[in-house]
Each structure stands twice: as C-alpha cells, then as structure tokens.
Write an enzyme that holds these catalytic residues in place. Sequence first.
Site, PDB file in Angstrom:
ATOM      1  CB  THR A 102      23.622  21.961  58.119  1.00 24.13           C
ATOM      2  OG1 THR A 102      23.182  22.992  57.234  1.00 24.13           O
ATOM      3  CG2 THR A 102      22.417  21.132  58.532  1.00 24.13           C
ATOM      4  CE1 TYR A 103      29.010  16.954  63.089  1.00 27.67           C
ATOM      5  CE2 TYR A 103      30.722  18.605  62.772  1.00 27.67           C
ATOM      6  CZ  TYR A 103      30.253  17.474  63.407  1.00 27.67           C
ATOM      7  OH  TYR A 103      31.023  16.856  64.375  1.00 27.67           O
TER       8      TYR A 103
ATOM      9  CB  ILE B 103      27.285  18.296  51.581  1.00 28.33           C
ATOM     10  CG1 ILE B 103      26.688  19.363  50.660  1.00 28.33           C
ATOM     11  CG2 ILE B 103      26.991  16.890  51.069  1.00 28.33           C
ATOM     12  CD1 ILE B 103      27.320  19.379  49.263  1.00 28.33           C
ATOM     13  CB  SER B 104      25.517  22.677  55.004  1.00 32.34           C
ATOM     14  OG  SER B 104      25.728  23.750  55.910  1.00 32.34           O
ATOM     15  N   PRO B 105      28.697  22.272  56.326  1.00 27.20           N
ATOM     16  CG  PRO B 105      30.533  23.708  56.140  1.00 27.20           C
ATOM     17  CD  PRO B 105      29.497  23.002  55.328  1.00 27.20           C
TER      18      PRO B 105
END
EC number: 5.99.1.4
Length: 207
Positions: free
Chosen positions: A19-20, A15-17
């Site tokens: 990481t996205y 759910i990490s932006p």
Amino acid sequence: MSSQSPAIDYYFSTISPFTYLAGQRLEAVAAKHGATVTYKPLDIMALFGRTGGTPPKDRHPARQAYRLVEMARQAARLDMPINMKPAHWPTNAAPASYAIIAAQRAGGGDLGALVHATLRAVWAEDKDIAEDTVVRALLDGAGFDPALADSGLLTGAEIYAQNLEDAVKVGAFGAPFYVTADGATFWGQDRLVDLDWHLAGQGTPAA
C-alpha cells in the site's frame, strides 16, 4: 461506461508495504477519470484469516524472502525510500485507521496525502503510527484537525470493523485492493494500470 462519475472503494492497511508503494498513484488515476474514492482501512491480519491468507511471519521462508525482494525492487523502480525492517512493524494499525476514517467524514484536508503520509511514516520514517502524537502530526500535516485523533475513536472503530466485513463480501483478500462501482476488482499497487484502463472503458489489457 455509465454517465455517472466512476467510484472506487479502496481497501488498504496502514501497515502494508505494498500500500505504501502505491504512493498517490490511485489519486492520480481517480483525478484523471473524475472518480471518487472511498478510503476503507481495515485489519489486514484479520482479512488474511478470513480469506485463506497467511501473515508474513508465518509464510514459508521462500515466500518471505521473495516478498522482501519485491519490496526492494519496486521501491527502487519507483524511486521511493523504504526501510526493509522498520522499527515499528507490525504495530497497532487501528489508531491511524480510525483517524483516516474520521478525516474522511470531516473533510477539509487532503485524504490521499494523509493515507500516504501514514504509510510513509511506517516504511520510510521509522515512526510508530500507534502513538497519539504521531497520528496528530499526520492529521495536521494533511490539513485536518489533529483533534480528530480523539473525536473519531468510537465511529472509527465501528467503520473499521465494517470495512473488514465489506472487504470479505466483495472478494478482497489483500492490500491494496480496489473495487469499482461496477464490481471490477484489482489487487495490488501493480494493478493500478489495469484500473486506469478499466475506468477508461478499455477493459483490462491482455497479459
């Protein structure tokens, strides 16, 4: 550098932006250097609590505001779509994490594509990755058996918890976080260039 193929432990949250926003650049760096990647999804909120961090909602308003600025700025620079207020965030990151762990153990698909598709589902497609139908579709889309969403639950839960312990042990405190076999650590998708340099045997470039 060792004559052995380099290896990278990749600690991240589904759910990490940020990481996205890493996209699949880690996979490109790993392929360039013949490195193996071990994907280690973890509970990022628990990691914050264990390492002195603060969940986004509890940070000072100035920090919250700048986080959004950085997300928008980097997404624009990378030409990646991003929803600054996704419909399903935060959500339960565990089901998708368990599926990624099961897929890594099972093999047969594109794990990097699965991880990125999972993050994209949250930050660009307004999908809830806690839902079984979403997880199954993500597995299928990356070439894995959708049934892994069920069969990997028990083992996934154990490894998911162990990944958190491993992260704390190696000094990880955020996501994405990269650790090489020789103990070098890199925090953030904007440090992938440093990881690349390290694997090339050039060390970390000066600031």
